[in-house]
Design a protein around this motif. Structure first.
Motif, mmCIF file in Angstrom:
data_model
loop_
_atom_site.group_PDB
_atom_site.id
_atom_site.type_symbol
_atom_site.label_atom_id
_atom_site.label_comp_id
_atom_site.label_asym_id
_atom_site.label_seq_id
_atom_site.Cartn_x
_atom_site.Cartn_y
_atom_site.Cartn_z
ATOM 1 N N LEU A 1 0.809 -1.216 0.000
ATOM 2 C CA LEU A 1 0.000 0.000 0.000
ATOM 3 C C LEU A 1 0.844 1.269 0.000
ATOM 4 O O LEU A 1 0.303 2.373 -0.030
ATOM 5 C CB LEU A 1 -0.921 0.019 1.225
ATOM 6 N N ILE A 2 2.157 1.127 0.037
ATOM 7 C CA ILE A 2 3.054 2.290 0.102
ATOM 8 C C ILE A 2 3.504 2.652 -1.303
ATOM 9 O O ILE A 2 4.077 1.809 -2.005
ATOM 10 C CB ILE A 2 4.273 1.987 0.997
ATOM 11 N N ASP A 3 3.238 3.882 -1.722
ATOM 12 C CA ASP A 3 3.527 4.244 -3.115
ATOM 13 C C ASP A 3 4.424 5.465 -3.266
ATOM 14 O O ASP A 3 4.594 5.975 -4.383
ATOM 15 C CB ASP A 3 2.223 4.465 -3.889
ATOM 16 N N ALA A 4 5.012 5.953 -2.166
ATOM 17 C CA ALA A 4 5.888 7.117 -2.269
ATOM 18 C C ALA A 4 6.781 7.221 -1.044
ATOM 19 O O ALA A 4 6.394 6.814 0.052
ATOM 20 C CB ALA A 4 5.068 8.400 -2.420
ATOM 21 N N VAL A 5 7.971 7.766 -1.241
ATOM 22 C CA VAL A 5 8.872 8.096 -0.136
ATOM 23 C C VAL A 5 8.594 9.543 0.247
ATOM 24 O O VAL A 5 8.749 10.453 -0.563
ATOM 25 C CB VAL A 5 10.351 7.922 -0.538
ATOM 26 N N LEU A 6 8.172 9.747 1.506
ATOM 27 C CA LEU A 6 7.753 11.074 1.962
ATOM 28 C C LEU A 6 8.452 11.428 3.272
ATOM 29 O O LEU A 6 8.898 10.542 4.006
ATOM 30 C CB LEU A 6 6.232 11.106 2.174
ATOM 31 N N PRO A 7 8.527 12.722 3.610
ATOM 32 C CA PRO A 7 9.060 13.107 4.922
ATOM 33 C C PRO A 7 8.197 12.538 6.043
ATOM 34 O O PRO A 7 6.974 12.395 5.897
ATOM 35 C CB PRO A 7 8.986 14.639 4.897
ATOM 36 N N ALA A 8 8.825 12.217 7.164
ATOM 37 C CA ALA A 8 8.107 11.623 8.293
ATOM 38 C C ALA A 8 6.968 12.514 8.776
ATOM 39 O O ALA A 8 5.881 12.031 9.122
ATOM 40 C CB ALA A 8 9.078 11.335 9.436
ATOM 41 N N GLU A 9 7.201 13.826 8.810
ATOM 42 C CA GLU A 9 6.145 14.749 9.239
ATOM 43 C C GLU A 9 4.922 14.635 8.344
ATOM 44 O O GLU A 9 3.780 14.635 8.819
ATOM 45 C CB GLU A 9 6.664 16.187 9.225
ATOM 46 N N HIS A 10 5.153 14.525 7.045
ATOM 47 C CA HIS A 10 4.057 14.388 6.081
ATOM 48 C C HIS A 10 3.298 13.084 6.339
ATOM 49 O O HIS A 10 2.064 13.051 6.282
ATOM 50 C CB HIS A 10 4.622 14.409 4.655
ATOM 51 N N ILE A 11 4.033 12.009 6.619
ATOM 52 C CA ILE A 11 3.408 10.710 6.859
ATOM 53 C C ILE A 11 2.523 10.757 8.104
ATOM 54 O O ILE A 11 1.377 10.297 8.080
ATOM 55 C CB ILE A 11 4.480 9.617 6.998
ATOM 56 N N VAL A 12 3.032 11.320 9.190
ATOM 57 C CA VAL A 12 2.244 11.435 10.414
ATOM 58 C C VAL A 12 0.976 12.248 10.155
ATOM 59 O O VAL A 12 -0.131 11.845 10.549
ATOM 60 C CB VAL A 12 3.070 12.080 11.551
ATOM 61 N N ARG A 13 1.131 13.383 9.502
ATOM 62 C CA ARG A 13 -0.015 14.252 9.229
ATOM 63 C C ARG A 13 -1.036 13.548 8.323
ATOM 64 O O ARG A 13 -2.255 13.641 8.546
ATOM 65 C CB ARG A 13 0.469 15.553 8.583
ATOM 66 N N GLU A 14 -0.552 12.851 7.306
ATOM 67 C CA GLU A 14 -1.433 12.145 6.373
ATOM 68 C C GLU A 14 -2.227 11.054 7.089
ATOM 69 O O GLU A 14 -3.442 10.909 6.882
ATOM 70 C CB GLU A 14 -0.582 11.533 5.258
ATOM 71 N N ILE A 15 -1.548 10.268 7.942
ATOM 72 C CA ILE A 15 -2.226 9.203 8.680
ATOM 73 C C ILE A 15 -3.276 9.787 9.620
ATOM 74 O O ILE A 15 -4.417 9.304 9.671
ATOM 75 C CB ILE A 15 -1.202 8.365 9.477
ATOM 76 N N TRP A 16 -2.904 10.832 10.349
ATOM 77 C CA TRP A 16 -3.844 11.395 11.318
ATOM 78 C C TRP A 16 -5.023 12.072 10.633
ATOM 79 O O TRP A 16 -6.164 11.931 11.092
ATOM 80 C CB TRP A 16 -3.141 12.374 12.257
ATOM 81 N N ASN A 17 -4.784 12.777 9.553
ATOM 82 C CA ASN A 17 -5.884 13.426 8.831
ATOM 83 C C ASN A 17 -6.864 12.389 8.298
ATOM 84 O O ASN A 17 -8.089 12.576 8.378
ATOM 85 C CB ASN A 17 -5.349 14.273 7.674
ATOM 86 N N GLU A 18 -6.335 11.291 7.775
ATOM 87 C CA GLU A 18 -7.218 10.240 7.269
ATOM 88 C C GLU A 18 -7.977 9.577 8.416
ATOM 89 O O GLU A 18 -9.156 9.220 8.266
ATOM 90 C CB GLU A 18 -6.406 9.194 6.500
ATOM 91 N N PHE A 19 -7.331 9.419 9.555
ATOM 92 C CA PHE A 19 -7.997 8.869 10.738
ATOM 93 C C PHE A 19 -9.189 9.741 11.128
ATOM 94 O O PHE A 19 -10.301 9.246 11.350
ATOM 95 C CB PHE A 19 -6.986 8.780 11.890
ATOM 96 N N GLU A 20 -8.955 11.049 11.210
ATOM 97 C CA GLU A 20 -10.026 11.969 11.603
ATOM 98 C C GLU A 20 -11.158 11.988 10.580
ATOM 99 O O GLU A 20 -12.342 11.982 10.949
ATOM 100 C CB GLU A 20 -9.463 13.377 11.774
ATOM 101 N N GLU A 21 -10.799 12.003 9.305
ATOM 102 C CA GLU A 21 -11.825 11.998 8.245
ATOM 103 C C GLU A 21 -12.650 10.721 8.297
ATOM 104 O O GLU A 21 -13.875 10.745 8.112
ATOM 105 C CB GLU A 21 -11.156 12.149 6.877
ATOM 106 N N SER A 22 -11.987 9.608 8.549
ATOM 107 C CA SER A 22 -12.693 8.318 8.596
ATOM 108 C C SER A 22 -13.643 8.244 9.784
ATOM 109 O O SER A 22 -14.683 7.598 9.714
ATOM 110 C CB SER A 22 -11.682 7.185 8.668
ATOM 111 N N LEU A 23 -13.272 8.917 10.876
ATOM 112 C CA LEU A 23 -14.148 8.963 12.050
ATOM 113 C C LEU A 23 -15.495 9.629 11.720
ATOM 114 O O LEU A 23 -16.530 9.264 12.282
ATOM 115 C CB LEU A 23 -13.482 9.733 13.177
ATOM 116 N N GLN A 24 -15.460 10.605 10.828
ATOM 117 C CA GLN A 24 -16.649 11.375 10.503
ATOM 118 C C GLN A 24 -17.518 10.741 9.433
ATOM 119 O O GLN A 24 -18.673 11.116 9.255
ATOM 120 C CB GLN A 24 -16.227 12.783 10.047
#
Length: 314
Positions: free
Chosen positions: A287-310
């Motif tokens: 499921l991993i399709d890009a090498v990204l900065p760690a900050e971007h990865i954390v933000r992406e995971i958390w944003n998707e978590f919050e969106e999925s909650l709603q």
């Protein structure tokens, strides 16, 4: 949104997300970047000499004022020295794995250190709780690297462990997205530990060739092997195929150890030998399709978590 639960409170972090301490991958750059992003970064001590671990801890302290920890595989040669280094350098969080949690938990806690232990079954989760661990990481067999012999998948393991112990449970194995994080927490986990996604981060100390191989990996490109020695999930390559062939032909433990030789993990993950090296990575690499900065990865995971909650189900 603000988020608080037992894991964020235990580690004093913003998000209930832990970056796994992986050998040859998780140095101070990755750990500090993850911690600065609001999650918990871990230095992977398993591939380090004692003096190298001390250097990484000091550099991590200089790079972040946020909590970070060290992962200590208990079966490694330098574990006693690593424990002493951690105490001397006043690291506040330790994740132990691959061994008996009773060995060092009480000693670490006497120095004010919070201890979590990685397990692959409810039986070992209970032993970690009895040893006094503050939390347990329940790692399903989808995970990369060294694995449990039970081969219990994450979706079965998490609710089983949550039912067995009272201490907080962190889910691991096959998790790389916010939706997967939410699924694990619906099953009862208080947080998640993620490895493979951070192995393919900009700050990971893995070789560029290995990161590119992770991005290119698809379903079925990893396999669990070396069950006669120490089970480990690897990306398929010439080395993995040779091990698989030897196991199929009934090779003894001694013969397998000779085939493994020394430095295979360093050769593969750190030096980038994609043919002859040991490439430890989880099933979720598909499921991993890009090498990204760690900050971007954390933000992406958390944003998707919050969106999925709603979102409504369906």
């Amino acid at each position: 949104m603000a988020f608080s639960n037992k894991i964020t409170q235990l580690f004093d972090i913003q998000y209930p997300l832990v970056q796994a301490g992986m050998v040859w991958v998780s140095g101070w750059r990755l750990a500090s970047a993850v911690s600065n992003a609001g999650a918990l970064g871990l230095i992977g001590s398993g591939s380090m000499y004692p003096e190298i671990l001390r250097e990484h801890i000091r550099k991590c302290k200089a790079a972040t004022d946020k909590p970070f920890g060290v992962n200590v595989p208990l079966f490694y040669k330098y574990t006693p020295q690593h424990i002493q280094t951690i105490i001397e350098e006043e690291v506040k969080i330790v994740f132990t794995s691959a061994g008996n949690p009773k060995t060092y938990t009480a000693m670490l806690q006497q120095h004010g250190i919070t201890v979590a232990h990685v397990v692959s079954s409810s039986k070992f989760a209970l032993k970690a709780e009895e040893a006094g661990c503050n939390a347990v990481v329940a790692e399903g067999f989808e995970a990369g690297g060294h694995n449990g012999r039970e081969e219990t998948a994450t979706f079965v393991l998490i609710p089983a462990v949550c039912k067995t112990v009272k201490i907080p449970v962190i889910a691991a194995g096959g998790i790389a997205t916010g939706r997967q994080m939410l699924a694990a927490m619906v099953l009862g986990a208080q947080g998640v530990q993620i490895g493979s996604r951070f192995a393919a981060s900009a700050e990971s100390s893995a070789h560029t060739a290995f990161k590119e191989a992770i991005v290119k990996a698809g379903e079925g490109d990893t396999m669990l092997m070396m069950k006669k020695t120490v089970p480990v999930r690897l990306l398929r390559n010439a080395f993995a195929n040779a091990v698989q062939q030897a196991e199929a032909q009934g090779a003894s433990v001694e013969e397998l150890q000779q085939l493994l030789g020394k430095g295979r993990a360093m050769k593969g993950m750190f030096e980038g030998d994609l043919d002859n090296g040991e490439l430890e990575i989880g099933q979720v690499s598909a499921l991993i399709d890009a090498v990204l900065p760690a900050e971007h990865i954390v933000r992406e995971i958390w944003n998707e978590f919050e969106e999925s909650l709603q979102k409504p189900l369906g």
